[in-house]
Design a protein around this motif. Sequence first.
Motif, PDB file in Angstrom:
ATOM      1  N   THR A  29      -6.282  -9.243  -1.916  1.00  0.00           N
ATOM      2  CA  THR A  29      -5.854 -10.252  -0.801  1.00  0.00           C
ATOM      3  C   THR A  29      -4.483 -10.116  -0.359  1.00  0.00           C
ATOM      4  N   PHE A  30      -3.658 -10.492  -1.537  1.00  0.00           N
ATOM      5  CA  PHE A  30      -2.192 -10.327  -1.198  1.00  0.00           C
ATOM      6  C   PHE A  30      -1.640  -8.829  -0.702  1.00  0.00           C
ATOM      7  N   LEU A  31      -2.330  -7.859  -1.480  1.00  0.00           N
ATOM      8  CA  LEU A  31      -1.856  -6.635  -0.985  1.00  0.00           C
ATOM      9  C   LEU A  31      -2.228  -6.280   0.457  1.00  0.00           C
ATOM     10  N   ALA A  32      -3.594  -6.760   0.821  1.00  0.00           N
ATOM     11  CA  ALA A  32      -3.841  -6.458   2.278  1.00  0.00           C
ATOM     12  C   ALA A  32      -3.149  -7.320   3.277  1.00  0.00           C
ATOM     13  N   ASP A  33      -2.496  -8.728   2.775  1.00  0.00           N
ATOM     14  CA  ASP A  33      -1.987  -9.235   3.726  1.00  0.00           C
ATOM     15  C   ASP A  33      -0.590  -8.596   3.891  1.00  0.00           C
ATOM     16  N   VAL A  34       0.133  -8.319   2.773  1.00  0.00           N
ATOM     17  CA  VAL A  34       1.430  -7.660   2.742  1.00  0.00           C
ATOM     18  C   VAL A  34       1.481  -6.383   3.757  1.00  0.00           C
TER      19      VAL A  34
END
Length: 168
Positions: free
Chosen positions: A42-47
């Motif tokens: 989720t974090f990687l997609a948001d970044v």
Amino acid sequence: MKLRKAALTDGDAVLALYREAQAFLAAQGIDQWQDGYPNRETFLADVGRGESWVLEEGGQVAATACLGLGREPTYDIIYEGAWGTEAPEYAFLHRIAVSGACKGKGVPSLFFQELERQARERGLPCLRGDTHRENKIMQRVMEKNGLSYRGVIYLEDGGERLAFEKVL
């Protein structure tokens, strides 16, 4: 406190905030975020979308949120109410997590202020957000920041969420 876009190097700190938030919600008897979400992916997609933000205090990541601009598919259909505007694009906030050390310092308001600034710069007509029916704290945070309850939306997995909006 300094608000900035998150970098990949913030991953461990953001994941620690997610885990802290998951534990806090569990302790409150709220089943939101109890299935492993949000996580590293989720974090990687948001970044990757440029939507992940962090707040630093004393050089440490103390809070995180996803500030999105555009369209959130789960907001396309709203039940038991209606959006205040039929905007094809808008600003939205997801996945806010604040360190226990910063609770009570108005940190969520800083994210909403930044989201509103970005929305106004792009001529977007409103801010939207959603939260779990039992997450009374987040409901109060949204109302405190000028968002009004609009109805119910359903996530892709079928989970019910209360939807809020601030028309700009």
